[in-house]
Design an enzyme around this catalytic site. Structure first.
Site, PDB file in Angstrom:
ATOM      1  N   ASP A 187       0.797  -1.171  -0.198  1.00  0.00           N
ATOM      2  CA  ASP A 187      -0.023  -0.064   0.190  1.00  0.00           C
ATOM      3  C   ASP A 187       0.777   1.089  -0.019  1.00  0.00           C
ATOM      4  OD1 ASP A 187      -1.843   1.873   0.259  1.00  0.00           O
ATOM      5  OD2 ASP A 187      -2.446   1.415   2.377  1.00  0.00           O
ATOM      6  N   ASN A 233      -0.681   4.512   0.063  1.00  0.00           N
ATOM      7  CA  ASN A 233      -1.231   5.789   0.284  1.00  0.00           C
ATOM      8  C   ASN A 233      -2.008   5.732   1.873  1.00  0.00           C
ATOM      9  OD1 ASN A 233      -3.186   4.212  -0.520  1.00  0.00           O
ATOM     10  ND2 ASN A 233      -4.219   5.648  -1.602  1.00  0.00           N
ATOM     11  N   ASP A 250      -4.175   3.623   2.856  1.00  0.00           N
ATOM     12  CA  ASP A 250      -5.777   3.375   2.834  1.00  0.00           C
ATOM     13  C   ASP A 250      -5.935   1.830   3.042  1.00  0.00           C
ATOM     14  OD1 ASP A 250      -5.178   2.176   0.480  1.00  0.00           O
ATOM     15  OD2 ASP A 250      -6.605   3.128  -0.581  1.00  0.00           O
ATOM     16  N   ASP A 254      -1.535  -1.151  -3.935  1.00  0.00           N
ATOM     17  CA  ASP A 254      -1.644  -0.503  -4.984  1.00  0.00           C
ATOM     18  C   ASP A 254      -0.801  -0.394  -6.184  1.00  0.00           C
ATOM     19  OD1 ASP A 254      -0.188   1.479  -3.938  1.00  0.00           O
ATOM     20  OD2 ASP A 254      -1.691   2.053  -2.788  1.00  0.00           O
ATOM     21  N   ASP A 305      -3.721  -9.729 -16.190  1.00  0.00           N
ATOM     22  CA  ASP A 305      -4.608 -10.673 -16.308  1.00  0.00           C
ATOM     23  C   ASP A 305      -5.750 -10.390 -17.127  1.00  0.00           C
ATOM     24  OD1 ASP A 305      -6.379 -12.752 -14.727  1.00  0.00           O
ATOM     25  OD2 ASP A 305      -4.750 -12.306 -12.942  1.00  0.00           O
ATOM     26  N   ASP A 326      -7.675 -15.846 -17.320  1.00  0.00           N
ATOM     27  CA  ASP A 326      -8.650 -16.249 -16.478  1.00  0.00           C
ATOM     28  C   ASP A 326      -9.709 -17.402 -16.828  1.00  0.00           C
ATOM     29  OD1 ASP A 326      -9.295 -16.058 -13.378  1.00  0.00           O
ATOM     30  OD2 ASP A 326     -11.176 -15.382 -14.244  1.00  0.00           O
ATOM     31  N   GLU A 347      -5.263 -20.228 -17.801  1.00  0.00           N
ATOM     32  CA  GLU A 347      -5.832 -20.731 -16.550  1.00  0.00           C
ATOM     33  C   GLU A 347      -6.777 -21.812 -17.018  1.00  0.00           C
ATOM     34  OE1 GLU A 347      -7.665 -20.188 -12.196  1.00  0.00           O
ATOM     35  OE2 GLU A 347      -8.542 -19.275 -13.761  1.00  0.00           O
ATOM     36  N   HIS A 376      -3.016 -16.959  -6.123  1.00  0.00           N
ATOM     37  CA  HIS A 376      -4.084 -16.230  -5.008  1.00  0.00           C
ATOM     38  C   HIS A 376      -5.249 -17.175  -4.761  1.00  0.00           C
ATOM     39  CE1 HIS A 376      -5.455 -15.645  -9.213  1.00  0.00           C
ATOM     40  NE2 HIS A 376      -6.458 -15.374  -8.596  1.00  0.00           N
ATOM     41  N   ASP A 377      -5.390 -18.198  -5.478  1.00  0.00           N
ATOM     42  CA  ASP A 377      -6.618 -19.336  -5.124  1.00  0.00           C
ATOM     43  C   ASP A 377      -6.317 -20.223  -4.132  1.00  0.00           C
ATOM     44  OD1 ASP A 377      -8.183 -17.426  -6.573  1.00  0.00           O
ATOM     45  OD2 ASP A 377      -7.831 -18.914  -8.690  1.00  0.00           O
TER      46      ASP A 377
HETATM   47  O1  TEU Z   1     -10.066 -18.793 -10.681  1.00  0.00           O
HETATM   48  C1  TEU Z   1     -10.873 -19.894 -11.397  1.00  0.00           C
HETATM   49  C2  TEU Z   1     -11.235 -21.159 -10.511  1.00  0.00           C
HETATM   50  O2  TEU Z   1     -11.187 -22.193 -10.976  1.00  0.00           O
HETATM   51  C3  TEU Z   1     -11.185 -20.879  -8.925  1.00  0.00           C
HETATM   52  O3  TEU Z   1     -11.751 -19.809  -8.751  1.00  0.00           O
HETATM   53  C4  TEU Z   1     -11.357 -21.958  -8.392  1.00  0.00           C
HETATM   54  O4  TEU Z   1     -12.928 -22.273  -8.862  1.00  0.00           O
HETATM   55  C5  TEU Z   1     -11.197 -21.839  -6.942  1.00  0.00           C
HETATM   56  O5  TEU Z   1     -10.054 -21.324  -6.892  1.00  0.00           O
HETATM   57  C6  TEU Z   1     -11.001 -23.310  -6.397  1.00  0.00           C
HETATM   58  O6  TEU Z   1     -11.060 -23.195  -4.900  1.00  0.00           O
HETATM   59  C7  TEU Z   1     -10.015 -17.614 -11.496  1.00  0.00           C
HETATM   60  C8  TEU Z   1      -9.374 -16.528 -10.647  1.00  0.00           C
HETATM   61  O7  TEU Z   1      -8.073 -16.979 -10.312  1.00  0.00           O
HETATM   62  C9  TEU Z   1     -10.133 -16.499  -9.334  1.00  0.00           C
HETATM   63  O8  TEU Z   1      -9.406 -15.830  -8.439  1.00  0.00           O
HETATM   64  C10 TEU Z   1     -11.463 -15.956  -9.702  1.00  0.00           C
HETATM   65  O9  TEU Z   1     -12.255 -15.813  -8.396  1.00  0.00           O
HETATM   66  C11 TEU Z   1     -12.141 -16.703 -10.404  1.00  0.00           C
HETATM   67  O10 TEU Z   1     -11.525 -17.171 -11.857  1.00  0.00           O
HETATM   68  C12 TEU Z   1     -13.332 -15.940 -11.313  1.00  0.00           C
HETATM   69  O11 TEU Z   1     -12.781 -14.937 -11.833  1.00  0.00           O
HETATM   70 CA    CA Z   2      -3.430   1.965  -1.303  1.00  0.00          CA
END
Ligand code: TEU
Ligand code: CA
Length: 558
Positions: free
Chosen positions: A21, A23, A25, A29, A98, A199, A256, A329-330
């Site tokens: 971050d 700023n 908040d 960013d 992305d 995605d 993906e 991130h998933d």
């Molecule tokens: O993820 C697709 C996806 O298959 C995952 O959301 C999966 O269903 C989940 O992680 C299983 O636990 C992509 C992105 O990476 C995710 O962050 C998004 O939420 C999703 O698409 C929708 O855009």
């Molecule tokens: Ca910020």
């Protein structure tokens, strides 16, 4: 096999909301990312993949886009993006963005028009169907719980949303929609970006019939997978995208692709380069799944994992290109999932062993922010600690239906929730880990005082410096990038061992992926070979190796 810069690169994923971050908040960013480029340069990565920073109501942290050509104010401005791109390029770092075009936000002007009347010119930008017997058009369940169909009063029809209700699926069968997307992609390419992470791109083409799906285990809803994943026209649409956009630039493109098989990968990421340069497969991430989707506390089975990763290593060799990853991130943090985060020493050692396991393989490695520090899952307590729509919806559905007790479900969320990877990057031991001077949008993991970048940069044997060395070795040896792979000891329940070879050169990678001591025999050709990198102090004596928990080594004939 053809050589290419994106095959020789290491990619670092930044989830902007959680990185830095600038700023106060409490939300990371773009200016924050720019301020940390020197850190990424120090780590040695080549490419940065930025998770979404576009205009978005934020229901899925930016994976619900309402304007593909603008920046969400909490992430900054277009000037901030341009500066980030220029500053990255000035350091020799490439930027991959992305591309979220399976669906948009319900607040995208296209959808606002589309839902306004049945004969609106943009009606067919999305997927509308009549209901059946007073309910939705079929029994499909969404990936974020509940039906995949949402009734819309204004026009009396249902729209498809394979993810949240606020994420209506775009209709790729409409050529006008496809042109809009290709145009938007060229616009970003002309700005100078270096690629796209796409995605759920394997889901953009839906089978027109849309019959009921087989009931998902333990759910009232059916699976859309056979009619949506790797759907009838997906390759045709990607070839068109390649012809009209991708092929005109020099890009890294990674799809993906949930539901990916080796054969499908060889089409999406074919060596002729008619579609994408590579794809993410999910099979190794699904190894600890089960009857209740991913909600459990099961551990991955090493023998299965070896067979599976070997299938991908051998299946794509010379035909397509692998993406190598443990984290994004998933996914929960890999050291908490596969390693041992119960003490400082074991955490560091297991994080290194796990990293080595895939960094000596064929493919392009991806490092997710904080992975290079061995960051762990977070001690979330109550449902209020979670932010992720998938987690919160799953809790409501599975606890609501009585399938799991609240305590059971919270246990599963603590282990598997996507929020585990979304706690702020741990930069130093100052308040909020140096992520923000304000109130962070999600809890900072309280272990930041002992796990942080500043401490690891200053300590030569840290996880950070181990990743730095892995990346350096890949840059130095084409063998690590392009060599062919063979698995050893397929039935061993502790050791992951394999060889790579390219021309006269070869290497042997041996990793004890367990918390107990292990022994193995080294193939005679590697007796006396030089040690390229190691974890711990493995005992190597001729053709005999003794490994303490999480010990590992690579021997090379160069
Ligand atoms: O993820 C697709 C996806 O298959 C995952 O959301 C999966 O269903 C989940 O992680 C299983 O636990 C992509 C992105 O990476 C995710 O962050 C998004 O939420 C999703 O698409 C929708 O855009
Ligand atoms: Ca910020």
């Amino acid at each position: 096999m053809k050589q290419a810069w994106w095959k020789e690169s290491v990619v670092y994923q930044v989830y902007p909301r959680s990185f830095q971050d600038s700023n106060g908040d409490g939300i990371g960013d773009l200016a924050g990312v720019t301020s940390r480029l020197d850190y990424l340069k120090e780590l040695g990565v080549d490419v940065i993949w930025l998770s979404p920073f576009y205009r978005s109501p934020g229901g899925d942290n930016g994976y619900d886009i309402s304007d593909y050509r603008d920046i969400e104010p909490c992430f900054g401005t277009m000037e901030d993006f341009d500066r980030l791109l220029a500053e990255a390029h000035a350091r020799g770092l490439r930027i991959v963005i992305d591309l979220v075009v399976n669906h948009s936000s319900e607040e995208h002007p296209w959808f606002i028009e589309s839902r306004s009347s049945r004969d609106n010119p943009k009606r067919d930008y999305y997927i509308w169907r009549d209901g059946k017997a007073g309910g939705p058009p079929n029994n499909w369940g969404s990936n974020f719980s509940g039906s995949a169909w949402q009734y819309d009063e204004a026009t009396g029809q249902y729209y498809l949303h394979t993810f949240g209700t606020f994420q209506p699926d775009l209709n790729w069968d409409n050529p006008v929609l496809r042109e809009e997307i290709f145009d938007m992609m060229r616009w970003w390419c002309d700005k100078g970006i270096d690629g796209f992470r796409m995605d759920v791109i394997s889901m953009i083409s839906k089978a027109p019939e849309m019959p009921d799906g087989e009931l998902r285990p333990g759910s009232d809803y059916g699976s859309f997978a056979p009619y949506v994943v790797n759907g009838p026209n997906v390759h045709r649409y990607l070839q068109e995208m390649h012809e009209k956009v991708l092929g005109r630039y020099d890009l890294l493109t990674v799809g993906e692709c949930s539901g990916l098989t080796v054969d499908e990968a060889c089409q999406y990421a074919n060596e002729e380069g008619t579609e994408l340069t590579m794809a993410f497969q999910f099979e190794h991430m699904d190894l600890d799944g089960g009857e209740s989707f991913k909600w459990n506390t099961r551990k991955m089975d090493l023998v299965e994992m070896k067979a599976l990763l070997t299938k991908w290593q051998k299946g794509l060799d010379g035909r397509a290109w692998n993406s190598l990853y443990w984290c994004n991130h998933d996914q929960p943090r890999i050291v908490s999932r596969l390693g041992d985060d119960s003490s400082f020493a074991l955490r560091e050692k297991s994080a290194k062993a796990i990293a080595l396991t895939i960094h000596m393989m064929q493919g392009t490695p991806y490092v997710y922010e904080g992975e290079e520090l061995g960051m762990t899952n977070a001690p979330f307590e109550t449902l209020e600690d979670f932010r992720d729509v998938e987690s919160i919806n799953a809790y409501r559905e599975l606890v609501g239906s009585g399938r799991f007790t609240p305590e059971e479900m919270l246990g599963f969320l603590r282990y598997k929730s996507r929020d585990n990877s979304r706690t702020p990057m741990q930069w130093d031991s100052s308040e909020n880990a140096g992520f923000t001077t304000g109130k962070p949008w999600i809890m900072v993991n309280p272990n930041y005082k002992e796990i942080n970048a500043a401490e690891q940069l200053a300590r030569p044997d840290s996880v950070f410096h181990f990743y730095q060395e892995l990346i350096r070795l890949r840059h130095e040896h084409k063998l690590i990038v392009y060599g062919s792979y063979e698995l050893l000891l397929p039935e061993d329940r502790q050791i992951f061992a394999y060889t790579r070879s390219l021309g006269e050169q070869s290497l042997l990678c041996v990793v004890n992926l367990s918390g107990e001591a292990a022994e193995c025999e080294i193939p005679a050709q590697f007796a006396g070979a030089q040690t390229l990198i190691k974890v711990g102090e493995p005992g190597i004596n001729g053709t005999a190796a003794k490994l303490q928990p999480w010990d590992a080594f690579v021997l090379a004939i160069l």
